[in-house]
Design a protein around this motif. Sequence first.
Motif, PDB file in Angstrom:
ATOM      1  N   ASP A   1       9.798   7.841   2.410  1.00  0.00           N
ATOM      2  CA  ASP A   1      10.160   9.230   2.168  1.00  0.00           C
ATOM      3  C   ASP A   1       9.060  10.225   2.517  1.00  0.00           C
ATOM      4  O   ASP A   1       9.332  11.375   2.860  1.00  0.00           O
ATOM      5  N   ILE A   2       7.786   9.823   2.454  1.00  0.00           N
ATOM      6  CA  ILE A   2       6.685  10.752   2.734  1.00  0.00           C
ATOM      7  C   ILE A   2       6.125  10.538   4.130  1.00  0.00           C
ATOM      8  O   ILE A   2       6.047  11.462   4.940  1.00  0.00           O
ATOM      9  N   VAL A   3       5.739   9.318   4.437  1.00  0.00           N
ATOM     10  CA  VAL A   3       5.070   9.043   5.701  1.00  0.00           C
ATOM     11  C   VAL A   3       6.022   9.082   6.886  1.00  0.00           C
ATOM     12  O   VAL A   3       5.616   9.262   8.024  1.00  0.00           O
ATOM     13  N   GLY A   4       7.334   8.956   6.641  1.00  0.00           N
ATOM     14  CA  GLY A   4       8.293   8.874   7.729  1.00  0.00           C
ATOM     15  C   GLY A   4       8.380   7.461   8.254  1.00  0.00           C
ATOM     16  O   GLY A   4       8.447   6.511   7.486  1.00  0.00           O
ATOM     17  N   ARG A   5       8.343   7.293   9.567  1.00  0.00           N
ATOM     18  CA  ARG A   5       8.469   5.957  10.158  1.00  0.00           C
ATOM     19  C   ARG A   5       7.127   5.480  10.698  1.00  0.00           C
ATOM     20  O   ARG A   5       6.444   6.206  11.416  1.00  0.00           O
ATOM     21  N   ILE A   6       6.763   4.248  10.338  1.00  0.00           N
ATOM     22  CA  ILE A   6       5.608   3.587  10.929  1.00  0.00           C
ATOM     23  C   ILE A   6       6.073   2.242  11.466  1.00  0.00           C
ATOM     24  O   ILE A   6       7.025   1.648  10.939  1.00  0.00           O
ATOM     25  N   THR A   7       5.420   1.769  12.518  1.00  0.00           N
ATOM     26  CA  THR A   7       5.806   0.507  13.141  1.00  0.00           C
ATOM     27  C   THR A   7       4.595  -0.402  13.255  1.00  0.00           C
ATOM     28  O   THR A   7       3.540   0.019  13.743  1.00  0.00           O
ATOM     29  N   LEU A   8       4.767  -1.637  12.806  1.00  0.00           N
ATOM     30  CA  LEU A   8       3.721  -2.660  12.892  1.00  0.00           C
ATOM     31  C   LEU A   8       4.129  -3.685  13.933  1.00  0.00           C
ATOM     32  O   LEU A   8       5.314  -4.006  14.067  1.00  0.00           O
ATOM     33  N   GLN A   9       3.146  -4.217  14.653  1.00  0.00           N
ATOM     34  CA  GLN A   9       3.443  -5.177  15.710  1.00  0.00           C
ATOM     35  C   GLN A   9       2.359  -6.233  15.773  1.00  0.00           C
ATOM     36  O   GLN A   9       1.182  -5.948  15.543  1.00  0.00           O
ATOM     37  N   GLY A  10       2.751  -7.471  16.101  1.00  0.00           N
ATOM     38  CA  GLY A  10       1.775  -8.535  16.255  1.00  0.00           C
ATOM     39  C   GLY A  10       2.453  -9.849  16.572  1.00  0.00           C
ATOM     40  O   GLY A  10       3.684  -9.939  16.583  1.00  0.00           O
ATOM     41  N   PRO A  11       1.667 -10.897  16.819  1.00  0.00           N
ATOM     42  CA  PRO A  11       2.243 -12.203  17.161  1.00  0.00           C
ATOM     43  C   PRO A  11       2.972 -12.816  15.973  1.00  0.00           C
ATOM     44  O   PRO A  11       2.497 -12.768  14.848  1.00  0.00           O
ATOM     45  N   GLY A  12       4.138 -13.408  16.246  1.00  0.00           N
ATOM     46  CA  GLY A  12       4.941 -13.940  15.152  1.00  0.00           C
ATOM     47  C   GLY A  12       5.213 -15.423  15.216  1.00  0.00           C
ATOM     48  O   GLY A  12       5.870 -15.964  14.337  1.00  0.00           O
TER      49      GLY A  12
ATOM     50  N   GLN B   1       0.827  -1.200   0.000  1.00  0.00           N
ATOM     51  CA  GLN B   1       0.000   0.000   0.000  1.00  0.00           C
ATOM     52  C   GLN B   1       0.865   1.255   0.000  1.00  0.00           C
ATOM     53  O   GLN B   1       0.585   2.235  -0.694  1.00  0.00           O
ATOM     54  N   LEU B   2       1.936   1.240   0.796  1.00  0.00           N
ATOM     55  CA  LEU B   2       2.840   2.392   0.853  1.00  0.00           C
ATOM     56  C   LEU B   2       3.475   2.669  -0.505  1.00  0.00           C
ATOM     57  O   LEU B   2       3.707   3.820  -0.873  1.00  0.00           O
ATOM     58  N   LEU B   3       3.754   1.597  -1.251  1.00  0.00           N
ATOM     59  CA  LEU B   3       4.479   1.752  -2.503  1.00  0.00           C
ATOM     60  C   LEU B   3       3.643   2.370  -3.616  1.00  0.00           C
ATOM     61  O   LEU B   3       4.145   2.595  -4.709  1.00  0.00           O
ATOM     62  N   ASN B   4       2.368   2.643  -3.347  1.00  0.00           N
ATOM     63  CA  ASN B   4       1.587   3.373  -4.344  1.00  0.00           C
ATOM     64  C   ASN B   4       2.186   4.752  -4.577  1.00  0.00           C
ATOM     65  O   ASN B   4       2.211   5.251  -5.703  1.00  0.00           O
ATOM     66  N   ILE B   5       2.632   5.408  -3.522  1.00  0.00           N
ATOM     67  CA  ILE B   5       3.207   6.748  -3.616  1.00  0.00           C
ATOM     68  C   ILE B   5       4.561   6.821  -2.912  1.00  0.00           C
ATOM     69  O   ILE B   5       5.535   7.326  -3.445  1.00  0.00           O
ATOM     70  N   ASN B   6       4.607   6.323  -1.675  1.00  0.00           N
ATOM     71  CA  ASN B   6       5.836   6.388  -0.884  1.00  0.00           C
ATOM     72  C   ASN B   6       6.938   5.527  -1.493  1.00  0.00           C
ATOM     73  O   ASN B   6       6.674   4.559  -2.200  1.00  0.00           O
ATOM     74  N   GLN B   7       8.172   5.897  -1.178  1.00  0.00           N
ATOM     75  CA  GLN B   7       9.323   5.059  -1.503  1.00  0.00           C
ATOM     76  C   GLN B   7       9.943   4.593  -0.194  1.00  0.00           C
ATOM     77  O   GLN B   7      10.255   5.395   0.686  1.00  0.00           O
ATOM     78  N   ILE B   8      10.088   3.283  -0.059  1.00  0.00           N
ATOM     79  CA  ILE B   8      10.681   2.721   1.151  1.00  0.00           C
ATOM     80  C   ILE B   8      12.176   3.018   1.165  1.00  0.00           C
ATOM     81  O   ILE B   8      12.874   2.815   0.169  1.00  0.00           O
ATOM     82  N   ILE B   9      12.654   3.507   2.290  1.00  0.00           N
ATOM     83  CA  ILE B   9      14.081   3.785   2.454  1.00  0.00           C
ATOM     84  C   ILE B   9      14.752   2.691   3.272  1.00  0.00           C
ATOM     85  O   ILE B   9      15.825   2.210   2.928  1.00  0.00           O
ATOM     86  N   LYS B  10      14.068   2.282   4.351  1.00  0.00           N
ATOM     87  CA  LYS B  10      14.683   1.300   5.250  1.00  0.00           C
ATOM     88  C   LYS B  10      13.601   0.530   5.980  1.00  0.00           C
ATOM     89  O   LYS B  10      12.541   1.075   6.294  1.00  0.00           O
TER      90      LYS B  10
END
Length: 405
Positions: free
Chosen positions: A288-299, A143-152
């Motif tokens: 590059d646009i949204v900045g940092r987001i963090t996802l969390q859940g059982p793994g 979903q992010l890759l529609n507009i955002n570019q992932i940096i890390k």
Amino acid sequence: MSTIKVAILGFGTVGEGVYKTIQSHQEKLKGVLGKSVEVAAVLVKNKHKKRDINEGILVTEDFEEILNLKELDVVVEAIVGENPAFSYLEKAIQKGCHIITANKEMFALHGTTLQKLADEHQVSVGFEATVAGGVPVIQTVQQLLNINQIIKMEGILNGTSNYILTEMRANQVSFSEALEAAQVKGYAEADPTNDVEGYDAFYKLMILSEIAFGEKPDWSNVPREGITEITPEQIKEAEKLGLRFKLIASIEQSQGEIKGYVRPTLVSESHPLYHIEGVENSVSIEADIVGRITLQGPGAGMLPTTSAVIEDLIHVVLGNGQQAIFSGVPSGLLKQDEKQQQKWLIMNKNGVLLTSSSSAQKESHVLVKADEPTIHTLRDDNKQASFFQVLGEMKSNLFVRNDSA
């Protein structure tokens, strides 16, 4: 088709979980898909072993029997290892079936090939379950890759290792005691090598690299270290400094090059991964646009992975399956850091020797800010010391040395 026919390859923890969930959630599945979902076949190692599988379902040791079914829409693969899983999924795609996999090793090696073949046969590939269990990281990245570019991206991708490190710190037990507890709870396999030596996290990292950057780095250039050498003493020393050990997997694209690692890392309270405990997984994504987001859940465990497979089932049937191949990040959007300096904590009871052209100092625990080549040099000079990268800000009176190669 009024009924969606599904075959499940493998009936271990994940395969059985998928089977049971399809049976127990028929009404919800029908409400979303407009059709009922039926398990038509299950591939097992020993068809004579007693299992809780309804009569009328084909239970077989021969994959060809599944391919010969007249009606088959989706193949769910939950087998361990590269082969025969890869060849099974190739044949399933060629038959015209959508595929869903939870096999991170196989998909890290052959995901691109399977996606291209699926495109040719106009079917979909679901692979959310290959990364981070119940955390929807792949769907989020897409979903992010529609507009955002992932940096890390960096995260805790292995719930078993995270559970062990949490147990060692919280209950002050040894690695072997924490591992035994993980095995009793079903979080660790009888042979835990893939988890505790970092292979599982490594395969997941390679999958994330491809969906974010369109390619994987040379595997031989990605450092991979496990947690088996972490001692209770080191965990106590780190805790005194406000740090916690985590097995961190990281991938980024900088200066036109993809760089990654999997290794035990010290995380401070200022970092979002500090509070991820037990079997939880978490991924921090920087764009590059949204900045940092963090996802969390059982793994770890049956239900988190099953959840990802079932959600993939919805996506592939509705025709919005995942795409594994993306273009890389434009160079103009990359973070430019010529020296790529990192913070490292060097632990050594006998003292750490820091050398330079004009001085030599010997300290106990030392916080060093340096690039990777400098760290390699310091390792060579201090073979008895342990080196751990530090993420987040530190409040400490430690000696700090800034250096670069």
